[in-house]
Design a protein around this motif. Sequence first.
Motif, PDB file in Angstrom:
ATOM      1  N   ALA A   1      32.009  29.974  40.098  1.00 49.86           N
ATOM      2  CA  ALA A   1      33.218  29.340  40.608  1.00 49.86           C
ATOM      3  C   ALA A   1      34.407  30.291  40.553  1.00 49.86           C
ATOM      4  O   ALA A   1      35.193  30.384  41.506  1.00 49.86           O
ATOM      5  CB  ALA A   1      33.516  28.072  39.796  1.00 49.86           C
ATOM      6  N   HIS A   2      34.535  31.022  39.440  1.00 52.20           N
ATOM      7  CA  HIS A   2      35.649  31.969  39.304  1.00 52.20           C
ATOM      8  C   HIS A   2      35.576  33.072  40.357  1.00 52.20           C
ATOM      9  O   HIS A   2      36.610  33.549  40.840  1.00 52.20           O
ATOM     10  CB  HIS A   2      35.631  32.601  37.908  1.00 52.20           C
ATOM     11  CG  HIS A   2      35.931  31.635  36.813  1.00 52.20           C
ATOM     12  ND1 HIS A   2      35.588  31.868  35.500  1.00 52.20           N
ATOM     13  CD2 HIS A   2      36.536  30.415  36.819  1.00 52.20           C
ATOM     14  CE1 HIS A   2      35.970  30.843  34.758  1.00 52.20           C
ATOM     15  NE2 HIS A   2      36.526  29.956  35.526  1.00 52.20           N
ATOM     16  N   MET A   3      34.358  33.483  40.718  1.00 51.89           N
ATOM     17  CA  MET A   3      34.207  34.506  41.752  1.00 51.89           C
ATOM     18  C   MET A   3      34.793  34.013  43.074  1.00 51.89           C
ATOM     19  O   MET A   3      35.521  34.743  43.769  1.00 51.89           O
ATOM     20  CB  MET A   3      32.729  34.862  41.919  1.00 51.89           C
ATOM     21  CG  MET A   3      32.463  35.982  42.910  1.00 51.89           C
ATOM     22  SD  MET A   3      33.107  37.591  42.375  1.00 51.89           S
ATOM     23  CE  MET A   3      31.951  37.975  41.052  1.00 51.89           C
ATOM     24  N   VAL A   4      34.508  32.762  43.404  1.00 54.16           N
ATOM     25  CA  VAL A   4      34.995  32.193  44.662  1.00 54.16           C
ATOM     26  C   VAL A   4      36.501  31.939  44.599  1.00 54.16           C
ATOM     27  O   VAL A   4      37.242  32.307  45.520  1.00 54.16           O
ATOM     28  CB  VAL A   4      34.240  30.878  44.973  1.00 54.16           C
ATOM     29  CG1 VAL A   4      34.865  30.174  46.171  1.00 54.16           C
ATOM     30  CG2 VAL A   4      32.763  31.161  45.241  1.00 54.16           C
ATOM     31  N   THR A   5      36.964  31.317  43.523  1.00 59.01           N
ATOM     32  CA  THR A   5      38.383  30.956  43.464  1.00 59.01           C
ATOM     33  C   THR A   5      39.285  32.186  43.358  1.00 59.01           C
ATOM     34  O   THR A   5      40.373  32.209  43.945  1.00 59.01           O
ATOM     35  CB  THR A   5      38.661  29.994  42.289  1.00 59.01           C
ATOM     36  OG1 THR A   5      38.199  30.588  41.066  1.00 59.01           O
ATOM     37  CG2 THR A   5      37.953  28.664  42.499  1.00 59.01           C
ATOM     38  N   THR A   6      38.835  33.210  42.637  1.00 52.45           N
ATOM     39  CA  THR A   6      39.647  34.433  42.544  1.00 52.45           C
ATOM     40  C   THR A   6      39.735  35.122  43.891  1.00 52.45           C
ATOM     41  O   THR A   6      40.799  35.593  44.307  1.00 52.45           O
ATOM     42  CB  THR A   6      39.073  35.384  41.486  1.00 52.45           C
ATOM     43  OG1 THR A   6      39.001  34.716  40.230  1.00 52.45           O
ATOM     44  CG2 THR A   6      39.942  36.630  41.342  1.00 52.45           C
ATOM     45  N   SER A   7      38.611  35.177  44.593  1.00 54.04           N
ATOM     46  CA  SER A   7      38.598  35.765  45.927  1.00 54.04           C
ATOM     47  C   SER A   7      39.548  35.020  46.858  1.00 54.04           C
ATOM     48  O   SER A   7      40.340  35.627  47.588  1.00 54.04           O
ATOM     49  CB  SER A   7      37.171  35.749  46.503  1.00 54.04           C
ATOM     50  OG  SER A   7      37.154  36.253  47.814  1.00 54.04           O
ATOM     51  N   GLU A   8      39.504  33.682  46.816  1.00 54.46           N
ATOM     52  CA  GLU A   8      40.369  32.895  47.700  1.00 54.46           C
ATOM     53  C   GLU A   8      41.835  33.060  47.316  1.00 54.46           C
ATOM     54  O   GLU A   8      42.710  33.104  48.189  1.00 54.46           O
ATOM     55  CB  GLU A   8      39.944  31.434  47.664  1.00 54.46           C
ATOM     56  CG  GLU A   8      38.590  31.198  48.340  1.00 54.46           C
ATOM     57  CD  GLU A   8      38.275  29.733  48.555  1.00 54.46           C
ATOM     58  OE1 GLU A   8      39.066  28.865  48.106  1.00 54.46           O
ATOM     59  OE2 GLU A   8      37.233  29.450  49.177  1.00 54.46           O
ATOM     60  N   GLY A   9      42.107  33.167  46.001  1.00 53.82           N
ATOM     61  CA  GLY A   9      43.480  33.376  45.572  1.00 53.82           C
ATOM     62  C   GLY A   9      44.043  34.689  46.088  1.00 53.82           C
ATOM     63  O   GLY A   9      45.200  34.753  46.537  1.00 53.82           O
ATOM     64  N   LEU A  10      43.221  35.741  46.051  1.00 57.53           N
ATOM     65  CA  LEU A  10      43.684  37.044  46.533  1.00 57.53           C
ATOM     66  C   LEU A  10      43.798  37.066  48.053  1.00 57.53           C
ATOM     67  O   LEU A  10      44.675  37.751  48.615  1.00 57.53           O
ATOM     68  CB  LEU A  10      42.734  38.142  46.047  1.00 57.53           C
ATOM     69  CG  LEU A  10      42.709  38.334  44.518  1.00 57.53           C
ATOM     70  CD1 LEU A  10      41.777  39.480  44.139  1.00 57.53           C
ATOM     71  CD2 LEU A  10      44.114  38.566  43.957  1.00 57.53           C
ATOM     72  N   LYS A  11      42.947  36.319  48.741  1.00 54.41           N
ATOM     73  CA  LYS A  11      43.091  36.177  50.192  1.00 54.41           C
ATOM     74  C   LYS A  11      44.426  35.518  50.534  1.00 54.41           C
ATOM     75  O   LYS A  11      45.129  35.930  51.468  1.00 54.41           O
ATOM     76  CB  LYS A  11      41.953  35.331  50.763  1.00 54.41           C
ATOM     77  CG  LYS A  11      40.610  36.033  50.851  1.00 54.41           C
ATOM     78  CD  LYS A  11      39.555  35.081  51.410  1.00 54.41           C
ATOM     79  CE  LYS A  11      38.181  35.731  51.449  1.00 54.41           C
ATOM     80  NZ  LYS A  11      37.133  34.814  51.957  1.00 54.41           N
ATOM     81  N   LEU A  12      44.779  34.497  49.763  1.00 50.96           N
ATOM     82  CA  LEU A  12      46.058  33.810  49.993  1.00 50.96           C
ATOM     83  C   LEU A  12      47.223  34.759  49.728  1.00 50.96           C
ATOM     84  O   LEU A  12      48.197  34.802  50.508  1.00 50.96           O
ATOM     85  CB  LEU A  12      46.154  32.586  49.085  1.00 50.96           C
ATOM     86  CG  LEU A  12      47.476  31.806  49.125  1.00 50.96           C
ATOM     87  CD1 LEU A  12      47.772  31.311  50.541  1.00 50.96           C
ATOM     88  CD2 LEU A  12      47.440  30.643  48.133  1.00 50.96           C
ATOM     89  N   ALA A  13      47.136  35.526  48.657  1.00 53.99           N
ATOM     90  CA  ALA A  13      48.208  36.480  48.359  1.00 53.99           C
ATOM     91  C   ALA A  13      48.384  37.481  49.492  1.00 53.99           C
ATOM     92  O   ALA A  13      49.508  37.760  49.926  1.00 53.99           O
ATOM     93  CB  ALA A  13      47.892  37.208  47.051  1.00 53.99           C
TER      94      ALA A  13
END
Length: 295
Positions: A186-198
């Motif tokens: 889950a952290h792999m997905v959410t961190t990736s999405e957070g950095l995409k948003l940034a």
Amino acid sequence: MSKNNKGIVGVVGLGSMGLGMAQTLAASQFETLGFDLSEERRALAAKSGVTPVSTISELFEKSAFLVFSLPTAKDVAGVVNNHIGVLDARQGQKIVIIDTSTSEPDVSRELADKLAGLGHGFLDAPVSGGPAGAASGKLTMMIGGSDEDVAVAGPVIEAMSAKALHVGPSGAGNVAKLVNNLLAAAHMVTTSEGLKLAAAAGIDPEAALRVLNAASGRSMISEVHFPTWIMSDRFDSGFSMGLMRKDVRLASELAARTGAELPLADAVAKLWAGSTELNDTDDFTRMGAFKSAGK
């Protein structure tokens, strides 16, 4: 320096994790035997003071401790059940199996009961820390099994780990590992999405990652995996997509059997299973890869 006199340790499976653990045990002055189906892996082990053997039976016949590093619960059960005769013949010479595979709680409980009936021990002891942790003796082990068997296997466990947590009875280590890997997925997905948003909002992803790792959004995935293997485009952590998909699936199956309602975990499982552009042989860190939108 003489070898450790606490008993021979046999390692079954000399893959990226098993080889490192065998090398660590040999470096810790345990007399260490190793088996793998691959002649190449056995040769690599021999270069580090591990004595390779040509059959698993030889490990069961000679070892006081057996360390398993195998792909699936089916493999673990198969190895044990195929050597029940040897275990039966060695009643009175206690053997403790330390299974570091990411296995299944029900399988571990069944094997523990079977071995206890023969006077032997079985610990489910999955690990975290990757190949680097295995090679340096700095793994985290989450252990299920009896107090007695944990105590008997203590010197071997101590040599392989920086942290060893006895979670509870047989199967408890497996449950803890599945929970851990579900969260890592889950952290792999959410961190990736957070950095995409940034990135989409015009912030440099590396700057955003530094903020995450200094604030409450951090995890081991963001602190270690992203800077080491994802932001660098290395994607060579040593843990495959296939293995993480298996662990996420096992966690989902455990949730179904126990009646736990996990809506976010269900979504994570669908994402990992549905990422058809990634092969099982790809490194699992590729799941975190992202393009800097808006650049």
